[in-house]
Design an enzyme around this catalytic site. Structure first.
Site, short mmCIF file in Angstrom:
data_model
loop_
_atom_site.label_atom_id
_atom_site.label_comp_id
_atom_site.label_asym_id
_atom_site.label_seq_id
_atom_site.Cartn_x
_atom_site.Cartn_y
_atom_site.Cartn_z
N GLU A 45 8.42 -6.76 7.41
CA GLU A 45 7.42 -5.91 8.04
C GLU A 45 6.06 -6.59 8.09
O GLU A 45 5.71 -7.37 7.20
CB GLU A 45 7.29 -4.58 7.28
CG GLU A 45 8.49 -3.68 7.53
CD GLU A 45 8.33 -2.29 6.92
OE1 GLU A 45 8.90 -1.36 7.48
OE2 GLU A 45 7.64 -2.15 5.90
N CYS B 64 4.70 0.01 -6.68
CA CYS B 64 4.83 -0.55 -5.32
C CYS B 64 6.23 -0.27 -4.78
O CYS B 64 7.24 -0.52 -5.46
CB CYS B 64 4.59 -2.06 -5.39
SG CYS B 64 4.90 -2.90 -3.83
N CYS C 189 10.98 -8.07 -2.79
CA CYS C 189 10.09 -8.70 -3.76
C CYS C 189 10.73 -8.59 -5.13
O CYS C 189 11.39 -7.60 -5.44
CB CYS C 189 8.74 -7.99 -3.78
SG CYS C 189 7.51 -8.81 -4.84
N CYS D 118 6.58 -4.47 -9.57
CA CYS D 118 5.40 -3.68 -9.96
C CYS D 118 5.79 -2.20 -9.83
O CYS D 118 6.40 -1.80 -8.84
CB CYS D 118 4.21 -4.02 -9.06
SG CYS D 118 3.72 -5.75 -9.20
N CYS E 147 -0.78 -0.21 2.09
CA CYS E 147 -0.48 -1.13 0.99
C CYS E 147 0.58 -0.54 0.08
O CYS E 147 0.48 0.60 -0.35
CB CYS E 147 -1.71 -1.35 0.12
SG CYS E 147 -3.13 -1.95 0.98
N CYS F 134 -1.53 -8.07 8.34
CA CYS F 134 -0.95 -8.11 6.99
C CYS F 134 0.49 -8.58 7.14
O CYS F 134 1.28 -7.95 7.85
CB CYS F 134 -1.04 -6.70 6.40
SG CYS F 134 -0.24 -6.54 4.81
N1 SAH Z 1 2.71 -9.66 -4.23
C1 SAH Z 1 1.36 -9.76 -3.79
C2 SAH Z 1 1.08 -9.29 -2.39
C3 SAH Z 1 1.71 -8.01 -1.90
S1 SAH Z 1 1.02 -6.46 -2.35
C4 SAH Z 1 0.46 -9.03 -4.76
O1 SAH Z 1 0.95 -8.32 -5.62
O2 SAH Z 1 -0.75 -9.21 -4.70
C5 SAH Z 1 -0.62 -6.36 -1.73
C6 SAH Z 1 -1.50 -5.42 -2.55
O3 SAH Z 1 -1.08 -4.05 -2.44
C7 SAH Z 1 -1.44 -5.76 -4.04
O4 SAH Z 1 -2.73 -5.74 -4.59
C8 SAH Z 1 -0.61 -4.62 -4.57
O5 SAH Z 1 -0.82 -4.41 -5.93
C9 SAH Z 1 -1.06 -3.46 -3.71
N2 SAH Z 1 -0.16 -2.31 -3.78
C10 SAH Z 1 1.15 -2.31 -4.06
N3 SAH Z 1 1.65 -1.06 -4.06
C11 SAH Z 1 0.62 -0.24 -3.76
C12 SAH Z 1 0.52 1.17 -3.59
N4 SAH Z 1 1.56 1.96 -3.72
N5 SAH Z 1 -0.70 1.66 -3.27
C13 SAH Z 1 -1.77 0.85 -3.12
N6 SAH Z 1 -1.72 -0.48 -3.26
C14 SAH Z 1 -0.55 -1.03 -3.59
#
Ligand code: SAH
Length: 341
Positions: free
Chosen positions: A85, A112, A105, A109, A332, A98
């Site tokens: 995506e 996420c 992944c 986390c 995000c 983006c």
């Molecule tokens: N793996 C990388 C890039 C992808 S995520 C990273 O972790 O930085 C891009 C951003 O979105 C990261 O800062 C991540 O923590 C944030 N993110 C992930 N899930 C989210 C959510 N549910 N709400 C808001 N931000 C989120």
């Protein structure tokens, strides 16, 4: 599949063509991308026909529009079923894309959506670059009313951990800068903080922007949100960020996904401000986008404001990221497509 070979190796795809033809094709692919080969008007019809249907390495399975046409999300599907995506966001003075570096992944986390679904596979450089080319081709055909008709900023904030797919990400960035003519500064690599990757990035010839997904100011809390913190704890991360800044003289961004009653206390704000001040980093707060599988929630706007003010009050620069694409699950952390296999 012209995007799947290196731009310098296009000759191999067209062994019978004169060199200037190869150069013309390279211009179409990297400088002025178009949606179909039919638009490559200076190429002979036979060559256009030969490449027709093979231009994009991934098919567009779905396109969704939100925010009054200013946000577009694409779901691309590779021939092996891998789903990718990308999200395009138009602003008055810039157009930001983006992109994803992996299908799925492996970082897991807890807040996420991509992390909940696990890892599918790495993307190849051409699959990463094609997201940028496709967005530019789309913008050329369907410009947004008040935004530049070209992707000015690329952020690796879609699916995947870019520094876990280093070589492909590096090569995609090289194509953006050296072949497509973008500036390194306009490309942001966002990472959970894989420190060897940060050091490698610092040694590259171009100054890209680095964003660190911090989310917590102490290891105990961060481990609960970002499991990778066990391997690369906060101190290691900040030391790597410092080395990166020293190398490129580029201010690092600290990302902070704000979650109600998790990391939105005045205490965390103060510790975050101290970290940001010491690094000379900018803080970007992202209000949590709720996803079905994650327990964390978004704090109220008042609470969010208070957190940002608290960080600023302690002398750090902190801004609130606008939330785009929520209605089309393009915000995000909401990207989470799985292969249909
Ligand atoms: N793996 C990388 C890039 C992808 S995520 C990273 O972790 O930085 C891009 C951003 O979105 C990261 O800062 C991540 O923590 C944030 N993110 C992930 N899930 C989210 C959510 N549910 N709400 C808001 N931000 C989120």
């Amino acid at each position: 599949m012209p995007y799947l070979v290196a731009p310098e190796a296009l000759e191999e795809l067209l062994p019978d063509q004169p060199r200037y033809r190869v150069e013309q094709l390279r211009q179409w692919l990297y400088r002025h991308p178009v949606l179909t080969t039919a638009e490559m008007t200076n190429l002979p019809k036979s060559l256009r026909a030969e490449l027709a249907g093979r231009l994009w390495p991934m098919q567009v399975e779905a396109q969704q529009t939100g925010d009054g046409g200013r946000t577009v999300k694409w779901l691309f599907r590779a021939p092996d079923g891998a789903a990718v995506e990308a999200v395009l966001m138009g602003y008055p003075r810039r157009t930001t894309l983006c992109i994803s570096s992996q299908a799925g992944c492996a970082m897991r986390c807890t807040f996420c959506a991509t992390g909940q679904f696990g890892f599918e596979r790495h993307l190849a450089p051409g699959e990463i670059f094609a997201q940028v080319a496709y967005a530019n081709a789309h913008l050329r055909a369907h410009p947004m009313p008040d935004s530049p008709a070209r992707v000015g900023n690329v952020v690796f904030m879609g699916m995947g951990e870019p520094l876990a797919n280093y070589d492909s990400v590096r090569e995609a960035i090289r194509r953006m800068i050296e072949v497509a003519g973008m500036s390194g500064r306009s490309i942001t690599v966002s990472t959970v903080g894989i420190t060897p990757g940060i050091d490698r990035l610092a040694a590259e010839p171009w100054p890209v922007t680095l964003a660190l997904s911090l989310h917590a100011a102490d290891d105990h809390l961060r481990e609960q949100l970002v499991p990778q913190n066990r391997r690369y704890p906060i101190d290691d991360l900040l030391a790597a960020a410092q080395r990166f800044q020293r190398g490129h003289g580029r201010r690092v961004t600290l990302e902070w996904t704000l979650m109600a009653d998790v990391n939105d206390s005045a205490d965390q704000a103060r510790s975050l401000a101290a970290i940001a001040l010491e690094l000379g980093a900018h803080v970007n707060v992202i209000p949590m986008n709720p996803t079905p599988l994650a327990p964390q929630q978004r704090p109220s706007p008042e609470r969010t404001r208070r957190f940002v003010d608290e960080v600023n009050r302690h002398g750090a620069t902190c801004t609130l990221r606008d939330t785009r694409g929520t209605e089309i699950d393009a915000a995000c952390g909401q990207l989470r497509v799985r292969a249909a296999t």
